[in-house]
Design a protein around this motif. Structure first.
Motif, PDB file in Angstrom:
ATOM      1  N   PRO A   9      21.621  52.080  30.060  1.00 17.76           N
ATOM      2  CA  PRO A   9      22.212  50.934  29.747  1.00 17.76           C
ATOM      3  C   PRO A   9      21.805  50.084  30.621  1.00 17.76           C
ATOM      4  O   PRO A   9      22.279  50.041  32.240  1.00 17.76           O
ATOM      5  CB  PRO A   9      23.319  51.142  28.896  1.00 17.76           C
ATOM      6  CG  PRO A   9      23.809  52.004  28.989  1.00 17.76           C
ATOM      7  CD  PRO A   9      23.078  53.142  30.234  1.00 17.76           C
ATOM      8  N   PRO A  10      22.050  48.740  30.783  1.00 20.80           N
ATOM      9  CA  PRO A  10      21.953  47.155  31.568  1.00 20.80           C
ATOM     10  C   PRO A  10      23.075  47.447  32.344  1.00 20.80           C
ATOM     11  O   PRO A  10      24.250  46.923  30.936  1.00 20.80           O
ATOM     12  CB  PRO A  10      21.305  46.263  30.795  1.00 20.80           C
ATOM     13  CG  PRO A  10      20.440  47.051  29.804  1.00 20.80           C
ATOM     14  CD  PRO A  10      21.356  48.233  29.077  1.00 20.80           C
ATOM     15  N   ARG A  11      23.198  46.649  33.282  1.00 18.92           N
ATOM     16  CA  ARG A  11      25.153  46.471  34.241  1.00 18.92           C
ATOM     17  C   ARG A  11      24.643  44.849  33.986  1.00 18.92           C
ATOM     18  O   ARG A  11      23.718  44.549  34.357  1.00 18.92           O
ATOM     19  CB  ARG A  11      24.629  47.117  35.398  1.00 18.92           C
ATOM     20  CG  ARG A  11      24.187  48.521  35.410  1.00 18.92           C
ATOM     21  CD  ARG A  11      23.922  49.362  36.496  1.00 18.92           C
ATOM     22  NE  ARG A  11      22.495  48.715  36.998  1.00 18.92           N
ATOM     23  CZ  ARG A  11      22.044  49.499  38.541  1.00 18.92           C
ATOM     24  NH1 ARG A  11      23.305  49.849  39.217  1.00 18.92           N
ATOM     25  NH2 ARG A  11      20.514  48.159  38.494  1.00 18.92           N
ATOM     26  N   LEU A  12      25.290  45.125  33.697  1.00 17.27           N
ATOM     27  CA  LEU A  12      26.180  42.962  33.571  1.00 17.27           C
ATOM     28  C   LEU A  12      27.147  42.827  34.825  1.00 17.27           C
ATOM     29  O   LEU A  12      28.510  43.457  34.783  1.00 17.27           O
ATOM     30  CB  LEU A  12      26.536  42.623  32.207  1.00 17.27           C
ATOM     31  CG  LEU A  12      27.056  41.116  32.470  1.00 17.27           C
ATOM     32  CD1 LEU A  12      25.702  40.606  32.585  1.00 17.27           C
ATOM     33  CD2 LEU A  12      27.501  40.678  30.737  1.00 17.27           C
ATOM     34  N   VAL A  13      26.873  41.956  35.571  1.00 18.56           N
ATOM     35  CA  VAL A  13      28.135  41.718  36.736  1.00 18.56           C
ATOM     36  C   VAL A  13      28.402  40.721  36.550  1.00 18.56           C
ATOM     37  O   VAL A  13      26.967  39.220  36.578  1.00 18.56           O
ATOM     38  CB  VAL A  13      27.474  42.260  38.440  1.00 18.56           C
ATOM     39  CG1 VAL A  13      28.338  41.375  39.134  1.00 18.56           C
ATOM     40  CG2 VAL A  13      27.173  43.582  38.035  1.00 18.56           C
ATOM     41  N   ILE A  14      29.535  39.778  36.432  1.00 21.23           N
ATOM     42  CA  ILE A  14      30.079  38.522  36.340  1.00 21.23           C
ATOM     43  C   ILE A  14      30.879  38.218  37.866  1.00 21.23           C
ATOM     44  O   ILE A  14      31.784  39.152  38.427  1.00 21.23           O
ATOM     45  CB  ILE A  14      30.999  38.649  35.126  1.00 21.23           C
ATOM     46  CG1 ILE A  14      30.283  38.811  33.882  1.00 21.23           C
ATOM     47  CG2 ILE A  14      31.743  37.292  35.311  1.00 21.23           C
ATOM     48  CD1 ILE A  14      31.366  38.831  32.642  1.00 21.23           C
ATOM     49  N   ALA A  15      30.659  37.505  38.728  1.00 21.09           N
ATOM     50  CA  ALA A  15      31.291  37.194  39.715  1.00 21.09           C
ATOM     51  C   ALA A  15      32.244  36.138  39.136  1.00 21.09           C
ATOM     52  O   ALA A  15      31.118  35.231  39.008  1.00 21.09           O
ATOM     53  CB  ALA A  15      30.062  36.403  40.590  1.00 21.09           C
ATOM     54  N   GLY A  16      33.165  36.095  39.466  1.00 20.74           N
ATOM     55  CA  GLY A  16      34.082  34.652  39.672  1.00 20.74           C
ATOM     56  C   GLY A  16      35.448  35.321  38.355  1.00 20.74           C
ATOM     57  O   GLY A  16      35.158  35.581  37.466  1.00 20.74           O
ATOM     58  N   GLY A  17      36.762  34.987  39.351  1.00 25.25           N
ATOM     59  CA  GLY A  17      37.735  34.758  38.925  1.00 25.25           C
ATOM     60  C   GLY A  17      38.380  34.246  37.849  1.00 25.25           C
ATOM     61  O   GLY A  17      39.846  34.553  37.658  1.00 25.25           O
ATOM     62  N   ASP A 218      22.052  44.817  37.085  1.00 25.96           N
ATOM     63  CA  ASP A 218      20.624  44.338  36.167  1.00 25.96           C
ATOM     64  C   ASP A 218      20.965  42.360  35.522  1.00 25.96           C
ATOM     65  O   ASP A 218      19.643  41.890  36.293  1.00 25.96           O
ATOM     66  CB  ASP A 218      20.212  45.031  35.397  1.00 25.96           C
ATOM     67  CG  ASP A 218      20.472  46.205  35.725  1.00 25.96           C
ATOM     68  OD1 ASP A 218      19.422  46.831  36.697  1.00 25.96           O
ATOM     69  OD2 ASP A 218      21.016  47.312  34.910  1.00 25.96           O
ATOM     70  N   ILE A 219      22.084  42.560  35.443  1.00 27.89           N
ATOM     71  CA  ILE A 219      22.037  40.202  35.184  1.00 27.89           C
ATOM     72  C   ILE A 219      23.581  40.575  35.717  1.00 27.89           C
ATOM     73  O   ILE A 219      24.249  41.412  35.641  1.00 27.89           O
ATOM     74  CB  ILE A 219      21.972  40.893  33.860  1.00 27.89           C
ATOM     75  CG1 ILE A 219      20.515  41.151  32.507  1.00 27.89           C
ATOM     76  CG2 ILE A 219      22.650  38.971  33.136  1.00 27.89           C
ATOM     77  CD1 ILE A 219      19.489  40.616  33.514  1.00 27.89           C
ATOM     78  N   PHE A 220      23.085  38.637  36.791  1.00 28.20           N
ATOM     79  CA  PHE A 220      24.768  38.477  36.677  1.00 28.20           C
ATOM     80  C   PHE A 220      24.844  37.265  36.202  1.00 28.20           C
ATOM     81  O   PHE A 220      23.613  36.588  36.082  1.00 28.20           O
ATOM     82  CB  PHE A 220      24.171  38.118  38.681  1.00 28.20           C
ATOM     83  CG  PHE A 220      23.718  40.232  38.941  1.00 28.20           C
ATOM     84  CD1 PHE A 220      25.435  40.588  40.224  1.00 28.20           C
ATOM     85  CD2 PHE A 220      22.525  40.339  39.179  1.00 28.20           C
ATOM     86  CE1 PHE A 220      25.020  42.078  40.822  1.00 28.20           C
ATOM     87  CE2 PHE A 220      22.503  42.099  40.434  1.00 28.20           C
ATOM     88  CZ  PHE A 220      23.526  41.792  40.705  1.00 28.20           C
ATOM     89  N   LEU A 221      25.811  37.440  36.320  1.00 29.34           N
ATOM     90  CA  LEU A 221      26.226  35.733  35.660  1.00 29.34           C
ATOM     91  C   LEU A 221      27.305  35.274  36.965  1.00 29.34           C
ATOM     92  O   LEU A 221      28.276  36.061  37.383  1.00 29.34           O
ATOM     93  CB  LEU A 221      27.883  35.934  34.283  1.00 29.34           C
ATOM     94  CG  LEU A 221      26.871  36.264  32.947  1.00 29.34           C
ATOM     95  CD1 LEU A 221      27.743  36.318  31.838  1.00 29.34           C
ATOM     96  CD2 LEU A 221      25.584  35.869  33.108  1.00 29.34           C
ATOM     97  N   ASP A 222      26.981  33.829  37.129  1.00 30.21           N
ATOM     98  CA  ASP A 222      27.684  33.195  37.575  1.00 30.21           C
ATOM     99  C   ASP A 222      29.122  31.789  37.558  1.00 30.21           C
ATOM    100  O   ASP A 222      28.779  31.500  36.368  1.00 30.21           O
ATOM    101  CB  ASP A 222      26.415  32.866  38.393  1.00 30.21           C
ATOM    102  CG  ASP A 222      26.795  31.607  40.010  1.00 30.21           C
ATOM    103  OD1 ASP A 222      28.349  31.680  40.495  1.00 30.21           O
ATOM    104  OD2 ASP A 222      26.612  31.314  40.835  1.00 30.21           O
TER     105      ASP A 222
END
Length: 799
Positions: A9-17, A218-222
């Motif tokens: 499965p794709p791995r979505l990483v979100i940067a920012g708290g 795999d996908i990064f949300l800034d």
């Protein structure tokens, strides 16, 4: 971007708290769970210190509701208050104000916004009948009366529709979202991004944190906000600056008001504009200004004075602009990393939700990346433009002359907005190609009509399809809609009471405030016998300025009213912005919006303000008088004899706290008579008009006039009062200059009271208490009930 033949499965990483990151984590984990995506958020753990207030719009209310949350728990954890509307004061012009409620202004008729029918009624000469356009939304009378969106028990149509927002403590909101996201299965990795690793092809491969932890994806949300560590820092996507007035924003936290209002209060100042955002435990204030005109130290002083707080002021640059390509390679920006509009209108979280919906709509799944990137960029640009145009319209329609506001109008406006304004002015309607969040426009047709009506920017003619239709029933239709809005508002619980149920009793501000008010001598102690009287006394004392006060007794067929007081202030006691101070006082006493704006608009040219209170058989009543004493004195001395028409001296508003009927307006005119024989002639004319009904009150006035000639030292000043509209007609003899006491008039006043039906013992008792006081005004006539009355004012004192 990952290939379509992936076996994992794709791995979505979100940067920012911050709010953007945790909103994304919460929403996307739920949406993408079935597709097997993993969601990881990388960011510092939320702290406990307050970091500001978020003012939200209905889109967030409906978004949170989709999670099946208990609103009471959510609001309790976030220190929240309800937000039903925005209130703008002195924005488009000095001493003017308007409401911008959430939700529709009444139903659509034949598929058209109610605005067109309101405009048709105005164009046909029914301006007064039409009233303010914002009044057709129930949120307006709710907000103006300090009510929440539901009764104390049960729900409401407003709760069901979600047409309201919140004021939220930002830190508490982040903690709440974090807990919700973790419960949905989001993985949290605390820490700050130190380095961004990239693949040979240029995609982002992993984030390296300060402690050395490495998070692959795999996908990064800034969601790193203005820092834009991924989209800007790592990928170098440039920032396109936006334009607008002001370049700095100052913030501070002030005390919680006794009853936090259910709206955001915006106010125009010469130097820029302020906003007050009330929470359960404090109020955050901000000031947007231009540092080229106003130095930061001056701005800080202005904000402290506005907020009545000596708290520390935080000052920062104001961000405007966006990324041309918010999706680059496998990095997708949202929130402040993608774009920013100034806080006017509070569109920030709406734009985050728009970005999340766009991300899901154009979900990357291994092919067609360029097409998806362009679609995402177009969706975010459209949303950003909608918000920026809504903000720009708030400036371009203004009429304030100060440099900040003149500069605001000089900023070039977007072509799309210019075309929209031209079409509206000529054709009478608004056409929008807008972004929708869920099924609602970011700033829709109805929002534009509210804004334009609030700015007094009306089309040259009504919308043609409505203008050519039969308009005979429009007045009755609109009256019914506005009446229903007011009736709905009356069924809602006071906002302060709802907050007490959520957050507990309001924090005790200690005895200092009450002691300070008492020490200032705010009128007779009996003024504090009721909550309404104490409120007026505290408000006047809270100004910290000298004032005068007097008490009165009124005799009529209803009996004796003795709890009647009047406090008097010079306009200079209201500070540098008397209209703003008057507006605040009147709002705290519950004077409706229309009359409050009118009074605030008058005080700039007036000299005195009188605030009154009485408690009688029909309940408490507040009064506000605006007095033009200087011009009357000049005319009295013969310095202004420009005409023989009676001169307006007072304009008075009288209303019941929390009442549903409009305030009574009373006009007090000086008919340009000075000598006792001239005054007596006016009294004889009134006697002829009243007949037997007014014999007693006229007899007392003529007797007092003779007594003043016999024993008095100064002149009697004479006024006549009429209601607008109404049957009341009365005289007012101002005897303070004569140097008489109540004892000099005790016998004749007592006899007149008895003649009006007051028991002799009661009349004697009330006068005996006042014998040593100076004899002030004596007013008499026929009241609004058609029956005679007498009022005796005495004991003017200073504080």
């Amino acid at each position: 971007m990952f290939g379509s033949d992936r076996s994992t499965p794709p791995r979505l990483v979100i940067a920012g708290g911050g709010p953007a990151g945790w909103l994304a984590a919460t929403y996307l984990r739920r949406v993408l769970r079935r597709a097997g995506w993993t969601v990881t958020l990388v960011g510092p753990a939320p702290g406990s210190a307050p970091t500001g207030t978020l003012a939200t719009r209905p889109s967030l209310t409906r978004f949170l509701r989709s999670f099946g949350l208990d609103e009471a728990i959510f609001m309790r954890r976030c220190g929240a208050t309800y937000r039903l509307a925005s209130r703008f004061d002195e924005w488009f012009a000095a001493a003017r104000g308007h409401w911008h409620p959430f939700g529709a202004c009444g139903p659509r008729i034949a598929g058209r916004d109610l605005f067109h029918y309101w405009m048709k009624l105005r164009a046909d000469g029914g301006g007064a009948e039409a009233g303010d356009y914002a009044d057709y939304a129930p949120q307006t009378p709710m907000a103006a009366a300090g009510r929440g969106p539901h009764p104390e028990a049960g729900t409401s149509s407003l709760i069901e529709s979600g047409d309201y927002g919140y004021h939220l403590d930002r830190t508490a909101f982040v903690r709440f979202l974090r807990d919700l996201a973790l419960s949905e299965g989001v993985r949290a990795v605390p820490g700050r991004v130190r380095e961004v690793e990239r693949t040979v092809s240029g995609d982002v491969a992993a984030l390296v944190l300060d402690g050395g932890t490495r998070v692959e994806g795999d996908i990064f949300l800034d969601g790193t906000g203005a820092a834009a560590q991924l989209i800007g820092g790592a990928l170098g996507e440039p920032w396109i600056p936006g334009s607008g007035p002001g370049d700095r924003i100052a913030r501070l936290s002030g005390p919680r008001p006794p009853a936090p209002p259910p709206f955001t209060a915006y106010r125009g100042l010469a130097e820029g504009w302020t906003a007050a955002l009330p929470l359960a435990g404090r109020t955050d204030h901000l000031l947007v200004y231009d540092s080229g005109i106003t130095p930061p130290d001056t701005a800080a002083s202005i904000l402290r004075a506005t907020a009545n707080s000596e708290a520390e002021v935080a000052d920062a640059a104001l961000r405007r602009g966006r990324r041309a390509a918010p999706w680059q390679r496998n990095v997708i920006a949202l929130g402040g990393a993608a774009g920013a509009v100034e806080p006017l209108g509070e569109f920030g979280l709406d734009l985050v939700l728009n970005a999340l919906e766009a991300f899901v709509a154009y979900l990357p799944r291994g092919e067609g990346g360029d097409v998806l990137r362009r679609a995402y960029a177009a969706r975010l640009k459209s949303g950003h433009d909608d918000a920026a145009e809504a903000v720009a319209a708030h400036y371009v329609l203004g009429r304030r002359p100060e440099p900040f506001w003149a500069g605001a109008r000089a900023v070039p406006i977007p072509d799309r907005l210019a075309d929209r304004l031209d079409l509206y002015e000529l054709a009478g309607h608004v056409e929008i190609a807008h972004v929708e969040i869920g099924d609602r426009a970011l700033f829709g047709e109805g929002d534009h009509y509210l804004l334009f009506a609030g700015a007094d920017f009306l089309p040259r003619r009504p919308f043609a399809p409505v203008d050519v239709a039969d308009g005979r029933e429009i007045g009755r239709l609109l009256a019914g809609i506005r009446s229903r809005s007011a009736a709905v508002a009356e069924t809602m619980a006071p906002h302060a009471r709802l907050l007490e149920g959520l957050h507990g009793p309001a924090p005790d501000t200690g005895p200092a405030g009450r002691v300070a008010a008492k020490a200032s001598g705010a009128g007779p102690a009996s003024l504090r016998r009721t909550p309404e009287g104490a409120r007026l006394a505290d408000l006047v004392a809270g100004l910290g300025q000298p004032f005068g006060y007097e008490r009165s007794v009124k005799a009529s067929a209803a009996g004796l009213q003795t709890d009647r007081f009047l406090a008097s202030l010079h306009r200079t006691s209201l500070g540098l912005h008397p209209a703003r101070s008057l507006d605040g006082l009147a709002a705290a006493l519950g004077l409706p919006d229309r009359e409050r704006a009118e009074a605030a608009g008058l005080i700039g040219e007036a000299d005195l303000l009188h605030l009154g209170y009485e408690d009688g058989p029909a309940g408490a009543l507040y009064k506000l008088y605006v007095e033009w004493s200087a011009r009357t004195d000049a005319a009295w001395r013969g310095e202004d004899e420009t005409g023989a028409e009676p001169m307006l001296v007072h304009r008075a508003y009288k209303w019941k706290p929390g009442g549903t009927t409009p305030p009574v307006v009373t006009l007090y005119h000086w008919p340009r008579v000075r000598r006792p024989e001239e005054i007596d002639g006016r009294l004889i004319r009134l006697a002829a008009e009243w007949g037997e009904a007014g014999a007693t009150v006229i007899g007392l006035a003529r007797a007092l006039l003779r007594r003043a000639q016999e024993r008095g030292q100064g002149a009697v000043h004479y006024l006549e009062a009429r209601e607008e509209p109404g049957p009341r007609l009365s005289y007012d003899l101002n005897l303070y200059a004569c140097g008489l006491s109540v004892a000099d008039a005790e016998q004749m006043v007592g006899q007149a009271f008895v003649a009006l039906g007051i028991p002799p013992q009661a009349a004697a008792t009330v006068l005996r208490e006042r014998l040593g006081e100076s004899l002030g005004h004596v007013a008499g006539g026929i009241g609004r009930d058609g029956r005679p009355f007498l009022t005796l004012y005495s004991g003017m004192a200073g504080a």
